[in-house]
Design an enzyme around this catalytic site. Structure first.
Site, PDB file in Angstrom:
ATOM      1  N   GLN A 158      -2.164 -14.486  -5.119  1.00  0.00           N
ATOM      2  CA  GLN A 158      -3.463 -14.512  -5.783  1.00  0.00           C
ATOM      3  C   GLN A 158      -3.399 -15.058  -7.208  1.00  0.00           C
ATOM      4  O   GLN A 158      -4.416 -15.470  -7.749  1.00  0.00           O
ATOM      5  CB  GLN A 158      -4.065 -13.104  -5.805  1.00  0.00           C
ATOM      6  CG  GLN A 158      -4.409 -12.599  -4.412  1.00  0.00           C
ATOM      7  CD  GLN A 158      -5.022 -11.211  -4.430  1.00  0.00           C
ATOM      8  OE1 GLN A 158      -4.310 -10.229  -4.455  1.00  0.00           O
ATOM      9  NE2 GLN A 158      -6.341 -11.115  -4.415  1.00  0.00           N
TER      10      GLN A 158
ATOM     11  N   ARG B 113       2.022  -3.515 -11.925  1.00  0.00           N
ATOM     12  CA  ARG B 113       2.343  -3.686 -10.505  1.00  0.00           C
ATOM     13  C   ARG B 113       2.133  -5.151 -10.120  1.00  0.00           C
ATOM     14  O   ARG B 113       1.043  -5.692 -10.304  1.00  0.00           O
ATOM     15  CB  ARG B 113       1.427  -2.789  -9.652  1.00  0.00           C
ATOM     16  CG  ARG B 113       1.605  -3.034  -8.180  1.00  0.00           C
ATOM     17  CD  ARG B 113       0.690  -2.188  -7.300  1.00  0.00           C
ATOM     18  NE  ARG B 113       0.909  -2.604  -5.937  1.00  0.00           N
ATOM     19  CZ  ARG B 113      -0.035  -2.879  -5.046  1.00  0.00           C
ATOM     20  NH1 ARG B 113      -1.305  -2.740  -5.353  1.00  0.00           N
ATOM     21  NH2 ARG B 113       0.286  -3.278  -3.840  1.00  0.00           N
TER      22      ARG B 113
ATOM     23  N   HIS C 297       2.879  -8.610  -0.107  1.00  0.00           N
ATOM     24  CA  HIS C 297       1.428  -8.571  -0.256  1.00  0.00           C
ATOM     25  C   HIS C 297       0.849  -9.743   0.536  1.00  0.00           C
ATOM     26  O   HIS C 297       0.294 -10.683  -0.012  1.00  0.00           O
ATOM     27  CB  HIS C 297       1.039  -8.628  -1.746  1.00  0.00           C
ATOM     28  CG  HIS C 297      -0.331  -8.091  -2.056  1.00  0.00           C
ATOM     29  ND1 HIS C 297      -0.558  -7.072  -2.956  1.00  0.00           N
ATOM     30  CD2 HIS C 297      -1.550  -8.436  -1.591  1.00  0.00           C
ATOM     31  CE1 HIS C 297      -1.869  -6.829  -3.044  1.00  0.00           C
ATOM     32  NE2 HIS C 297      -2.488  -7.652  -2.212  1.00  0.00           N
TER      33      HIS C 297
ATOM     34  N   ASN D 209       1.895  -3.918   1.114  1.00  0.00           N
ATOM     35  CA  ASN D 209       0.533  -3.688   0.672  1.00  0.00           C
ATOM     36  C   ASN D 209      -0.408  -3.745   1.877  1.00  0.00           C
ATOM     37  O   ASN D 209      -0.471  -4.763   2.573  1.00  0.00           O
ATOM     38  CB  ASN D 209       0.106  -4.758  -0.328  1.00  0.00           C
ATOM     39  CG  ASN D 209      -1.309  -4.515  -0.828  1.00  0.00           C
ATOM     40  OD1 ASN D 209      -1.538  -3.578  -1.591  1.00  0.00           O
ATOM     41  ND2 ASN D 209      -2.263  -5.316  -0.379  1.00  0.00           N
ATOM     42  N   GLU D 210      -1.102  -2.665   2.113  1.00  0.00           N
ATOM     43  CA  GLU D 210      -2.191  -2.614   3.092  1.00  0.00           C
ATOM     44  C   GLU D 210      -1.861  -3.251   4.435  1.00  0.00           C
ATOM     45  O   GLU D 210      -2.465  -4.256   4.829  1.00  0.00           O
ATOM     46  CB  GLU D 210      -3.452  -3.263   2.507  1.00  0.00           C
ATOM     47  CG  GLU D 210      -3.900  -2.625   1.208  1.00  0.00           C
ATOM     48  CD  GLU D 210      -5.217  -3.177   0.678  1.00  0.00           C
ATOM     49  OE1 GLU D 210      -5.714  -4.181   1.221  1.00  0.00           O
ATOM     50  OE2 GLU D 210      -5.750  -2.610  -0.283  1.00  0.00           O
TER      51      GLU D 210
ATOM     52  N   ASN E  74      -4.742   2.462  -2.232  1.00  0.00           N
ATOM     53  CA  ASN E  74      -5.669   1.429  -2.690  1.00  0.00           C
ATOM     54  C   ASN E  74      -7.053   1.875  -2.273  1.00  0.00           C
ATOM     55  O   ASN E  74      -7.339   2.005  -1.087  1.00  0.00           O
ATOM     56  CB  ASN E  74      -5.347   0.078  -2.028  1.00  0.00           C
ATOM     57  CG  ASN E  74      -4.045  -0.512  -2.534  1.00  0.00           C
ATOM     58  OD1 ASN E  74      -3.369   0.084  -3.388  1.00  0.00           O
ATOM     59  ND2 ASN E  74      -3.681  -1.667  -2.027  1.00  0.00           N
TER      60      ASN E  74
ATOM     61  N   TYR F 257     -11.329   1.506  -2.955  1.00  0.00           N
ATOM     62  CA  TYR F 257     -12.446   0.801  -3.572  1.00  0.00           C
ATOM     63  C   TYR F 257     -13.800   1.441  -3.304  1.00  0.00           C
ATOM     64  O   TYR F 257     -14.645   1.509  -4.162  1.00  0.00           O
ATOM     65  CB  TYR F 257     -12.479  -0.661  -3.092  1.00  0.00           C
ATOM     66  CG  TYR F 257     -11.339  -1.464  -3.639  1.00  0.00           C
ATOM     67  CD1 TYR F 257     -11.427  -2.091  -4.876  1.00  0.00           C
ATOM     68  CD2 TYR F 257     -10.134  -1.575  -2.935  1.00  0.00           C
ATOM     69  CE1 TYR F 257     -10.370  -2.812  -5.401  1.00  0.00           C
ATOM     70  CE2 TYR F 257      -9.063  -2.292  -3.454  1.00  0.00           C
ATOM     71  CZ  TYR F 257      -9.188  -2.906  -4.688  1.00  0.00           C
ATOM     72  OH  TYR F 257      -8.133  -3.613  -5.210  1.00  0.00           O
TER      73      TYR F 257
ATOM     74  N   GLU G  78      -4.307   0.603  -6.479  1.00  0.00           N
ATOM     75  CA  GLU G  78      -5.393  -0.357  -6.722  1.00  0.00           C
ATOM     76  C   GLU G  78      -6.714   0.389  -6.794  1.00  0.00           C
ATOM     77  O   GLU G  78      -6.976   1.256  -5.968  1.00  0.00           O
ATOM     78  CB  GLU G  78      -5.520  -1.384  -5.581  1.00  0.00           C
ATOM     79  CG  GLU G  78      -4.547  -2.521  -5.650  1.00  0.00           C
ATOM     80  CD  GLU G  78      -4.731  -3.516  -4.505  1.00  0.00           C
ATOM     81  OE1 GLU G  78      -5.872  -3.723  -4.053  1.00  0.00           O
ATOM     82  OE2 GLU G  78      -3.724  -4.071  -4.064  1.00  0.00           O
TER      83      GLU G  78
ATOM     84  N   TRP H  87      -7.165  -2.694 -10.490  1.00  0.00           N
ATOM     85  CA  TRP H  87      -7.163  -4.028  -9.895  1.00  0.00           C
ATOM     86  C   TRP H  87      -8.298  -4.793 -10.516  1.00  0.00           C
ATOM     87  O   TRP H  87      -9.435  -4.380 -10.361  1.00  0.00           O
ATOM     88  CB  TRP H  87      -7.338  -3.954  -8.367  1.00  0.00           C
ATOM     89  CG  TRP H  87      -7.255  -5.318  -7.766  1.00  0.00           C
ATOM     90  CD1 TRP H  87      -8.296  -6.175  -7.529  1.00  0.00           C
ATOM     91  CD2 TRP H  87      -6.065  -6.005  -7.378  1.00  0.00           C
ATOM     92  NE1 TRP H  87      -7.823  -7.355  -7.016  1.00  0.00           N
ATOM     93  CE2 TRP H  87      -6.469  -7.276  -6.912  1.00  0.00           C
ATOM     94  CE3 TRP H  87      -4.701  -5.680  -7.384  1.00  0.00           C
ATOM     95  CZ2 TRP H  87      -5.534  -8.227  -6.450  1.00  0.00           C
ATOM     96  CZ3 TRP H  87      -3.800  -6.614  -6.924  1.00  0.00           C
ATOM     97  CH2 TRP H  87      -4.217  -7.873  -6.455  1.00  0.00           C
TER      98      TRP H  87
ATOM     99  N   GLU I  61      -9.529 -14.348  -4.557  1.00  0.00           N
ATOM    100  CA  GLU I  61      -9.922 -13.201  -3.731  1.00  0.00           C
ATOM    101  C   GLU I  61      -9.852 -13.605  -2.251  1.00  0.00           C
ATOM    102  O   GLU I  61     -10.835 -13.594  -1.527  1.00  0.00           O
ATOM    103  CB  GLU I  61     -11.301 -12.698  -4.173  1.00  0.00           C
ATOM    104  CG  GLU I  61     -11.861 -11.505  -3.423  1.00  0.00           C
ATOM    105  CD  GLU I  61     -10.993 -10.252  -3.358  1.00  0.00           C
ATOM    106  OE1 GLU I  61     -10.004 -10.138  -4.099  1.00  0.00           O
ATOM    107  OE2 GLU I  61     -11.320  -9.391  -2.534  1.00  0.00           O
ATOM    108  N   TRP I  62      -8.676 -14.022  -1.832  1.00  0.00           N
ATOM    109  CA  TRP I  62      -8.381 -14.324  -0.429  1.00  0.00           C
ATOM    110  C   TRP I  62      -9.454 -15.219   0.203  1.00  0.00           C
ATOM    111  O   TRP I  62      -9.795 -16.236  -0.366  1.00  0.00           O
ATOM    112  CB  TRP I  62      -8.147 -13.021   0.338  1.00  0.00           C
ATOM    113  CG  TRP I  62      -7.081 -12.183  -0.317  1.00  0.00           C
ATOM    114  CD1 TRP I  62      -7.261 -11.011  -0.990  1.00  0.00           C
ATOM    115  CD2 TRP I  62      -5.661 -12.461  -0.413  1.00  0.00           C
ATOM    116  NE1 TRP I  62      -6.064 -10.549  -1.471  1.00  0.00           N
ATOM    117  CE2 TRP I  62      -5.071 -11.413  -1.127  1.00  0.00           C
ATOM    118  CE3 TRP I  62      -4.826 -13.494   0.061  1.00  0.00           C
ATOM    119  CZ2 TRP I  62      -3.698 -11.354  -1.400  1.00  0.00           C
ATOM    120  CZ3 TRP I  62      -3.467 -13.442  -0.202  1.00  0.00           C
ATOM    121  CH2 TRP I  62      -2.917 -12.384  -0.919  1.00  0.00           C
TER     122      TRP I  62
HETATM  123  C1  BGC Z   1      -5.996  -6.163  -1.865  1.00  0.00           C
HETATM  124  C2  BGC Z   1      -6.153  -7.125  -3.005  1.00  0.00           C
HETATM  125  C3  BGC Z   1      -7.602  -7.586  -3.091  1.00  0.00           C
HETATM  126  C4  BGC Z   1      -8.462  -6.372  -3.365  1.00  0.00           C
HETATM  127  C5  BGC Z   1      -9.941  -6.636  -3.553  1.00  0.00           C
HETATM  128  C6  BGC Z   1      -7.127  -5.184  -1.707  1.00  0.00           C
HETATM  129  O1  BGC Z   1      -7.462  -5.090  -0.367  1.00  0.00           O
HETATM  130  O2  BGC Z   1      -4.759  -5.542  -1.889  1.00  0.00           O
HETATM  131  O3  BGC Z   1      -5.271  -8.164  -2.840  1.00  0.00           O
HETATM  132  O4  BGC Z   1      -7.807  -8.579  -4.024  1.00  0.00           O
HETATM  133  O5  BGC Z   1      -8.335  -5.458  -2.304  1.00  0.00           O
HETATM  134  O6  BGC Z   1     -10.550  -7.055  -2.388  1.00  0.00           O
END
Ligand code: BGC
Length: 484
Positions: free
Chosen positions: A21, A78, A124, A170-171, A313, A315, A383, A433, A440-441
């Protein structure tokens, strides 16, 4: 400051990033290709035309980024290592790339010199393309775990004198589901998404999941057997997971659906890794033998592998509503719908700059406490963050003013404190994060999660207001007086 808002002085905090990223420099100094290079190139529409060729050019500008960390007062950082920079073709008999190793060595040295603790993620999502070509990457459980172990050993050997905090993966949920079910992430295999390379989404995600579980297990055993005594570090895994509430709180089936959703997302990995047992019952029941079994030998390895911490992680949260119809073979959720509103029409939380992300700090607290009670390991939040509403289209001058993000951080820190003081969960660190806006992928360079604004044309970095706020928030909570 209220007594329950305190955090221990040794609470770890800082910012997080991931190699693909931010690094760019994809064909520099002997780096091999990863599945993300291929994914972005094959069908650029899948990533809004974006790729990681330049990204934030962190590979060249890394010192500037460490200057930001110093300026923001971070105690820890990290970051992830790109496997194909270390072993360009990825395999256990493939040659090492000394230039790639040197890049991370200088980064780690510089962090240590600045008094910033490195937290290193081994994987990751950027699997070497060489392994994808050679044997299908994560679909080959036997091969991939041995190659991952070798890669992990190289990192322990070369970096472990200075790196004491390791995150294996990661995830793995996102890697498995987005990579092999919805196909929106590399390697982009799916039987339900027409834009993707055909794959069998009724089986592949579960195979890829098992390959990652066994890879984690092997890396942990390697560390514990051959490195821990000398290096004295800790090793964990970062799992994503939303918290789910029932859509209709008077319906026991919705309560069950919420629980199953978390089992399908978290228990899938946490059961073998932390509880040392088979996948959750509800997964086995729905998926039958499409969910691969663990052999006796694998169970013995699982039993041996002692993982030190749970990397969380987090959100957002959602509501779960059960379904009566039989689940599809490609269902990966646990036969339910996920919604942002409950039956009474109550929104789960305040909207951010991304449709899937709503701010729900109260539910974050429930999530922390649930995870701690279930798996019993110290939690590091590896995150947490958000883009602000409308930030996507903002200029730098507008974006640096980010009160939504500041509120998001503050309320999520409150949730951590409550979970520690009122629910007695062991939570030991927090990484926002992200350090800077980045790729953003599959959403490309639209959503901005950074505390630093990145101008993708000039590569200039500009701190947003939230960047310096975290230091203040932690100082207050940790009882530290900052110099003026
Ligand atoms: C990921 C990050 C991503 C973030 C926000 C996570 O799922 O580890 O790489 O940028 O979420 O979407």
């Amino acid at each position: 400051m209220n007594k329950t808002s305190f955090l221990p002085v040794d609470f770890e905090w800082g910012f997080a990033t991931a190699a693909y990223q931010i690094e760019g420099a994809v064909d520099i100094d002997g780096r091999g290709e990863s599945i993300w290079d291929t994914f972005c190139r094959l069908e650029p529409t899948r990533t809004n035309g974006a790729n990681g060729d330049v990204a934030c050019d962190h590979y060249h500008l890394w010192e500037k980024d460490l200057d930001l960390l110093t300026r923001y007062g971070a105690k820890a950082y990290r970051f992830s290592v790109s496997w194909s920079r270390i072993i360009p073709f990825g395999g256990r008999n493939d040659p090492l790339n000394e230039a790639g190793i040197a890049f991370y060595n200088q980064l780690i040295d510089s962090l240590v010199m600045r008094g910033i603790t490195p937290w290193l993620t081994l994987y990751h999502w950027d699997l070497p393309q060489g392994l994808q070509n050679r044997y299908g990457g994560w679909l080959n459980v036997e091969e991939s775990q041995l190659d991952f172990e070798r890669y992990a050993r190289v990192c322990f050997e070369r970096f472990g004198d200075r790196v004491k905090n390791w995150i294996t993966l990661n995830e793995p949920w996102i890697q498995s589901i987005y990579g092999y079910s919805t196909g929106v992430n590399a390697p982009g295999r799916s039987s339900t998404n027409e834009q993707s390379e055909a794959g069998d989404s009724s089986t592949e995600p579960w195979i890829a999941g098992k390959a990652q579980i066994m890879s984690h297990i092997r890396a942990v055993i390697a560390y514990n057997r051959d490195f821990r005594r000398q290096q004295d570090g800790q090793i964990g895994i970062s799992l994503n997971g939303d918290y789910y509430e029932p859509w209709d709180s008077s319906d026991s089936l919705d309560w069950e659906a919420a629980e199953w959703r978390m089992e399908f997302q978290i228990g899938w990995f946490a059961n073998p890794v932390f509880l040392k047992k088979d996948y959750p019952e509800c997964m086995r029941r729905q998926l039958g033998l499409r969910l691969p079994q663990f052999t006796h030998e694998e169970l013995a390895l699982i039993e041996e592998a002692e993982t030190d911490f749970y990397g969380m992680n987090y959100y957002t949260s959602q509501f779960a509503r059960h379904r009566n119809a039989k689940p599809l073979d490609t269902d990966f959720r646990g036969n339910l719908d996920e919604l942002q509103c409950n039956r009474e029409g109550k929104q789960v939380g305040e909207e951010s700059g991304l449709y899937w992300l709503r701010s729900c700090p109260e539910l974050f607290r429930k999530h922390l406490t649930r995870v701690y009670r279930l798996y019993g390991k110290p939690i590091y939040v590896t995150e947490n963050g958000c883009p602000c509403p409308g930030e996507d289209g903002m200029t730098c001058a507008e974006a640096v003013n980010d009160p939504y993000r500041i509120r998001y951080f503050e309320s999520h820190l409150d949730a951590i404190c409550k979970s520690i003081h009122e629910d007695e969960a062991s939570i030991k660190g927090y990484f926002a994060w992200a350090l800077l806006d980045n790729l953003e992928w599959s959403d490309g360079y639209g959503p901005r999660f950074g505390v630093t604004f990145t101008n993708y044309e000039t590569l200039e970095r500009t701190p947003k207001q939230s960047a310096l706020m975290l230091r203040q928030m932690f100082a207050e909570r940790q009882g530290i007086i900052l110099a003026a």
